[in-house]
Design an enzyme around this catalytic site. Structure first.
Site, PDB file in Angstrom:
ATOM      1  N   GLU A  66     -10.428   7.534   8.276  1.00  0.00           N
ATOM      2  CA  GLU A  66      -9.694   8.796   8.403  1.00  0.00           C
ATOM      3  C   GLU A  66      -8.368   8.773   7.647  1.00  0.00           C
ATOM      4  O   GLU A  66      -7.780   9.805   7.381  1.00  0.00           O
ATOM      5  CB  GLU A  66      -9.460   9.134   9.876  1.00  0.00           C
ATOM      6  CG  GLU A  66      -8.840   8.029  10.738  1.00  0.00           C
ATOM      7  CD  GLU A  66      -7.448   7.627  10.344  1.00  0.00           C
ATOM      8  OE1 GLU A  66      -6.641   8.540  10.076  1.00  0.00           O
ATOM      9  OE2 GLU A  66      -7.167   6.407  10.314  1.00  0.00           O
TER      10      GLU A  66
ATOM     11  N   ASP B 180      -5.934   2.484  -3.421  1.00  0.00           N
ATOM     12  CA  ASP B 180      -7.192   2.472  -2.665  1.00  0.00           C
ATOM     13  C   ASP B 180      -7.405   3.728  -1.816  1.00  0.00           C
ATOM     14  O   ASP B 180      -8.485   3.939  -1.279  1.00  0.00           O
ATOM     15  CB  ASP B 180      -7.336   1.190  -1.832  1.00  0.00           C
ATOM     16  CG  ASP B 180      -6.188   0.978  -0.862  1.00  0.00           C
ATOM     17  OD1 ASP B 180      -5.290   1.828  -0.786  1.00  0.00           O
ATOM     18  OD2 ASP B 180      -6.201  -0.071  -0.184  1.00  0.00           O
ATOM     19  N   ARG B 181      -6.377   4.571  -1.696  1.00  0.00           N
ATOM     20  CA  ARG B 181      -6.561   5.785  -0.884  1.00  0.00           C
ATOM     21  C   ARG B 181      -6.714   7.015  -1.765  1.00  0.00           C
ATOM     22  O   ARG B 181      -6.322   7.019  -2.931  1.00  0.00           O
ATOM     23  CB  ARG B 181      -5.345   6.002   0.014  1.00  0.00           C
ATOM     24  CG  ARG B 181      -5.151   4.919   1.015  1.00  0.00           C
ATOM     25  CD  ARG B 181      -4.071   5.320   1.985  1.00  0.00           C
ATOM     26  NE  ARG B 181      -3.881   4.269   2.972  1.00  0.00           N
ATOM     27  CZ  ARG B 181      -3.309   4.444   4.141  1.00  0.00           C
ATOM     28  NH1 ARG B 181      -2.835   5.636   4.467  1.00  0.00           N
ATOM     29  NH2 ARG B 181      -3.174   3.447   4.992  1.00  0.00           N
TER      30      ARG B 181
ATOM     31  N   ARG C 292      -0.553   5.691  16.924  1.00  0.00           N
ATOM     32  CA  ARG C 292      -1.388   6.709  16.298  1.00  0.00           C
ATOM     33  C   ARG C 292      -2.269   7.355  17.358  1.00  0.00           C
ATOM     34  O   ARG C 292      -2.945   6.666  18.120  1.00  0.00           O
ATOM     35  CB  ARG C 292      -2.274   6.108  15.216  1.00  0.00           C
ATOM     36  CG  ARG C 292      -1.518   5.363  14.127  1.00  0.00           C
ATOM     37  CD  ARG C 292      -2.361   5.246  12.868  1.00  0.00           C
ATOM     38  NE  ARG C 292      -1.854   4.251  11.939  1.00  0.00           N
ATOM     39  CZ  ARG C 292      -0.799   4.409  11.140  1.00  0.00           C
ATOM     40  NH1 ARG C 292      -0.103   5.536  11.185  1.00  0.00           N
ATOM     41  NH2 ARG C 292      -0.418   3.456  10.311  1.00  0.00           N
TER      42      ARG C 292
ATOM     43  N   LYS D  49     -11.609  -0.005  -0.387  1.00  0.00           N
ATOM     44  CA  LYS D  49     -11.647   1.432  -0.569  1.00  0.00           C
ATOM     45  C   LYS D  49     -11.083   1.746  -1.948  1.00  0.00           C
ATOM     46  O   LYS D  49     -10.351   0.945  -2.523  1.00  0.00           O
ATOM     47  CB  LYS D  49     -10.900   2.156   0.540  1.00  0.00           C
ATOM     48  CG  LYS D  49      -9.463   1.721   0.779  1.00  0.00           C
ATOM     49  CD  LYS D  49      -8.972   2.368   2.068  1.00  0.00           C
ATOM     50  CE  LYS D  49      -7.506   2.102   2.334  1.00  0.00           C
ATOM     51  NZ  LYS D  49      -7.288   0.847   3.093  1.00  0.00           N
TER      52      LYS D  49
ATOM     53  N   ASP E 118      -1.225   1.272  -3.902  1.00  0.00           N
ATOM     54  CA  ASP E 118      -2.103   0.280  -4.512  1.00  0.00           C
ATOM     55  C   ASP E 118      -3.440   0.865  -4.966  1.00  0.00           C
ATOM     56  O   ASP E 118      -4.345   0.120  -5.350  1.00  0.00           O
ATOM     57  CB  ASP E 118      -2.322  -0.907  -3.570  1.00  0.00           C
ATOM     58  CG  ASP E 118      -3.003  -0.509  -2.271  1.00  0.00           C
ATOM     59  OD1 ASP E 118      -2.837   0.646  -1.843  1.00  0.00           O
ATOM     60  OD2 ASP E 118      -3.708  -1.351  -1.689  1.00  0.00           O
TER      61      ASP E 118
ATOM     62  N   ASP F 255      -2.571   6.333  -3.434  1.00  0.00           N
ATOM     63  CA  ASP F 255      -1.413   5.674  -2.807  1.00  0.00           C
ATOM     64  C   ASP F 255      -0.867   4.535  -3.666  1.00  0.00           C
ATOM     65  O   ASP F 255      -1.284   4.347  -4.804  1.00  0.00           O
ATOM     66  CB  ASP F 255      -1.783   5.173  -1.400  1.00  0.00           C
ATOM     67  CG  ASP F 255      -2.720   3.979  -1.453  1.00  0.00           C
ATOM     68  OD1 ASP F 255      -3.475   3.870  -2.425  1.00  0.00           O
ATOM     69  OD2 ASP F 255      -2.683   3.151  -0.514  1.00  0.00           O
TER      70      ASP F 255
ATOM     71  N   SER G 220       0.800  -1.226   0.000  1.00  0.00           N
ATOM     72  CA  SER G 220       0.000   0.000   0.000  1.00  0.00           C
ATOM     73  C   SER G 220       0.835   1.279   0.000  1.00  0.00           C
ATOM     74  O   SER G 220       1.642   1.481  -0.881  1.00  0.00           O
ATOM     75  CB  SER G 220      -0.955  -0.030   1.191  1.00  0.00           C
ATOM     76  OG  SER G 220      -1.881   1.002   1.098  1.00  0.00           O
ATOM     77  N   HIS G 221       0.660   2.077   1.038  1.00  0.00           N
ATOM     78  CA  HIS G 221       1.306   3.393   1.100  1.00  0.00           C
ATOM     79  C   HIS G 221       2.748   3.309   1.591  1.00  0.00           C
ATOM     80  O   HIS G 221       3.433   4.325   1.679  1.00  0.00           O
ATOM     81  CB  HIS G 221       0.498   4.282   2.045  1.00  0.00           C
ATOM     82  CG  HIS G 221       0.324   3.642   3.391  1.00  0.00           C
ATOM     83  ND1 HIS G 221      -0.479   2.548   3.574  1.00  0.00           N
ATOM     84  CD2 HIS G 221       0.880   3.910   4.584  1.00  0.00           C
ATOM     85  CE1 HIS G 221      -0.419   2.186   4.843  1.00  0.00           C
ATOM     86  NE2 HIS G 221       0.401   2.997   5.479  1.00  0.00           N
TER      87      HIS G 221
HETATM   88  C1  VG1 Z   1      -3.650   1.895   8.213  1.00  0.00           C
HETATM   89  C2  VG1 Z   1      -4.821   2.830   8.341  1.00  0.00           C
HETATM   90  C3  VG1 Z   1      -6.116   2.068   8.132  1.00  0.00           C
HETATM   91  C4  VG1 Z   1      -6.071   1.349   6.785  1.00  0.00           C
HETATM   92  C5  VG1 Z   1      -4.825   0.490   6.692  1.00  0.00           C
HETATM   93  C6  VG1 Z   1      -4.667  -0.120   5.324  1.00  0.00           C
HETATM   94  O1  VG1 Z   1      -3.713   0.897   9.200  1.00  0.00           O
HETATM   95  O2  VG1 Z   1      -4.828   3.467   9.598  1.00  0.00           O
HETATM   96  O3  VG1 Z   1      -7.205   2.955   8.210  1.00  0.00           O
HETATM   97  O4  VG1 Z   1      -7.207   0.549   6.621  1.00  0.00           O
HETATM   98  O5  VG1 Z   1      -3.670   1.274   6.946  1.00  0.00           O
HETATM   99  O6  VG1 Z   1      -4.586   0.864   4.341  1.00  0.00           O
HETATM  100  P1  VG1 Z   1      -2.858   0.954  10.558  1.00  0.00           P
HETATM  101  O7  VG1 Z   1      -3.164  -0.334  11.263  1.00  0.00           O
HETATM  102  O8  VG1 Z   1      -1.435   1.133  10.169  1.00  0.00           O
HETATM  103  O9  VG1 Z   1      -3.366   2.156  11.307  1.00  0.00           O
HETATM  104  V1  VG1 Z   1      -3.844   0.609   2.877  1.00  0.00           V
HETATM  105  O10 VG1 Z   1      -4.000   1.904   1.905  1.00  0.00           O
HETATM  106  O11 VG1 Z   1      -2.933  -0.509   3.201  1.00  0.00           O
HETATM  107  O12 VG1 Z   1      -4.605  -0.640   2.117  1.00  0.00           O
HETATM  108 CO    CO Z   2      -3.532   1.377   0.011  1.00  0.00          CO
END
Ligand code: VG1
Ligand code: CO
Length: 540
Positions: free
Chosen positions: A363, A280-281, A495, A375, A278, A276, A112-113
């Site tokens: 959020e 989804d954000r 967080r 998402k 992948d 981001d 992801s990010h």
């Molecule tokens: C983070 C975010 C959460 C999101 C997750 C996956 O998780 O806070 O809201 O669903 O990333 O996002 P964490 O446990 O690090 O707070 V992503 O864009 O991976 O698919």
């Molecule tokens: Co993502």
């Protein structure tokens, strides 16, 4: 030919908030990815002869692991794999392909990010047949299996061409390489008023979309520029790179600072957005205004009926617990259900499947709807564009009118990244032990009204998920939430989520509006003492 390979289990393959995420060198250990993939297959039943969707965000190791996954799918008895050309599928596009072609499930390769490259992060997640992330029952089973696995199965299929769209058969299994964008673009076209958005671009509307050298580049080029007629150059950094150009593909004010600066410059475009790794954000920045993800969820929900796909109205709204209560006010006004779930998209799946919620949000810049079960970054951007095209007002005007109607939830998240796990765990356990003594105490002029560790009772399947984040509620509706990240790959990430509701003061500066609450968090939780940090590493 199928080989059975002996392996010894790894004990650190616990899937977090969205699958398994580790540093690339960890994934490069012998049998590491294979162990996890075989553990996924061993935790599933009834996939013989069925279809598995495979794709990823193009980061370093993507092609290699996709090759392994295809060979293992053949050896384990899948009838077919559908894989994105070049190994590319954004998370929401993979969700769509699983649903559209009624696949058994899918493997999405992404962290992801998180940054990518030979020394950065990689990840694997499994999505079920509804297109959504595997629920806890399955991720727990996968983890248990990783601890006892003794062998995996892999087929020798020779070279696999991921770059040519088309169908081949190897080792008794069909391999279909698909255009990663086509089905997704068609879905978007079915939901939104492309003619209205096209007319808006034709009228001179200027937009920037920063794909951050990640997976949304090809999607944004095709949809925004080719189909909606936005001028060339609207999509920036649109070529996916294995290391995302050395940046964090995280669309927030820190990592998408260039976009932010451009949107606040005197000659700023009308609308800015980013996604981001992948896809989804989403990050939404109007001219001279940053729309927080929590506000964006509320504003999209309040205006969704302006898009053809949602003209019948919403069935309900769901948000993760740390997400601000802005959307709750919209649900109340619309007279529809509002659901509060733990962090992570997997908790929305049941509500969407049951038709209880239409729009969901987190959020952390995640928004989506019942069109897929993930998402969806570009979806949120296109819904904003649809709303702008119909209302013919700026994003800033829409946001300000929204606050005048509903009041404003000032909101910020403070991340303490890569702190020592021991201190972070101690902070949480000490705080948890003191929760029942907090109500009634006064901190920085604020009185604690209630405090708990969030537990979610799924209204659809009755499952209970405990310890999902500490909530401290103050009289007057302000709130602090503390939890540990499930997606980090080194140490722990704490967080802190800070929220204050204001019915009338609508133009305060966010961090100063929240200063007392931020001070109260330090007084109550002792963040400095436990983490050794005197300020957060990222403020969003
Ligand atoms: C983070 C975010 C959460 C999101 C997750 C996956 O998780 O806070 O809201 O669903 O990333 O996002 P964490 O446990 O690090 O707070 V992503 O864009 O991976 O698919
Ligand atoms: Co993502």
């Amino acid at each position: 030919m199928i080989r059975t390979v002996k392996t010894t289990p790894y004990t650190d393959q616990k899937p977090g908030t969205s699958g398994l995420r580790k540093k690339v060198p960890v994934f490069q250990q012998e049998n590491y990815a294979e162990n996890f993939i075989q553990s996924v297959f061993d935790s599933l039943e009834g996939f013989e002869g069925k279809t598995l969707v495979i794709g990823g965000d193009g980061r370093f190791l993507n092609r290699e692991v996709i090759g392994k996954a295809i060979r293992m799918a053949a050896a384990n008895g899948f009838g077919k794999v559908m894989v994105g050309q070049g190994g590319i599928l954004s998370t929401p596009a993979a969700s769509n392909v699983i649903r559209k072609y009624k696949a058994f499930g899918g493997l999405v390769l992404s962290a992801s990010h998180n940054p990518g490259g030979p020394h950065e992060d990689f990840g694997i997640k499994y999505n079920i047949g509804n297109g959504g992330p595997a629920p806890e029952k399955i991720t727990n089973a996968i983890y248990e299996r990783t601890k006892s696995i003794g062998e995996y199965r892999i087929a020798d299929l020779g070279a696999i061409d991921l770059d040519t769209v088309g169908t081949t058969v190897a080792g008794g299994m069909t391999i279909e390489v698909i255009d990663p964008v086509k089905d997704y673009a068609a879905l978007m076209e079915s939901l939104f008023d492309f003619a209205a958005i096209r007319a808006m671009f034709k009228g001179g509307f200027r937009m920037r979309f920063d794909a951050m050298h990640a997976v949304t580049g090809p999607y944004a080029k095709e949809i925004l520029e080719n189909r909606l007629g936005a001028p060339e150059g609207t999509a920036r950094n649109f070529v996916p790179l294995e290391d995302f150009g050395g940046h964090h593909p995280d669309p927030n004010l820190v990592h998408a600072k260039e976009l932010y600066d451009e949107m606040f410059a005197p000659d700023a475009p009308d609308f800015g957005a980013a996604s981001d790794g992948d896809g989804d954000r989403n990050l939404i920045i109007g001219r001279q205004i940053f729309v927080t993800p929590s506000d964006s969820l509320a504003m999209l929900a309040a205006n969704a009926h302006l898009a053809p796909g949602y003209k019948a109205g919403l069935k309900g709204i769901a948000r993760s617990m740390p997400t601000s209560g802005a959307a709750d006010r919209v649900a109340e006004k619309l007279g529809i259900g509002m659901y509060e779930t733990p962090t992570g998209w997997k908790f929305f799946g049941n509500l969407l499947d049951a038709g209880m919620a239409t729009i969901c949000g987190e959020e952390s810049a995640g928004t989506g709807s019942d069109h897929v079960r993930e998402k969806d970054g570009l979806w949120a951007v296109l819904l904003w564009l649809n709303i702008l095209a119909v209302r013919k007002e700026s994003a800033k005007a829409i946001a300000e009118k929204h606050w005048q109607t509903y009041g404003r939830n000032y909101y910020s998240r403070h991340d303490y990244e890569e702190v020592a796990s021991e201190g972070a765990n101690r902070l949480v356990s000490e705080l948890r032990a003191r929760l029942s003594s907090l109500p009634g105490t006064k901190v920085r002029g604020l009185t604690v009204a209630a405090a708990d560790d969030f537990a979610y009772h799924d209204p659809v399947d009755g499952s209970v998920s405990e310890n999902q984040g500490i909530r401290i509620l103050f009289e007057g509706g302000s709130r602090l939430v503390l939890r540990l990240s499930g997606t980090g790959t080194s140490g722990a990430t704490l967080r802190l989520y800070v929220e204050r509701y204001e019915p009338e003061k609508l133009d305060l500066e966010t961090q100063s509006a929240l200063a007392d609450l931020i001070g109260a968090a330090e007084d109550i939780a002792g963040i400095r003492k436990h983490t050794g940090r005197d300020k957060p590493s990222v403020i969003t």
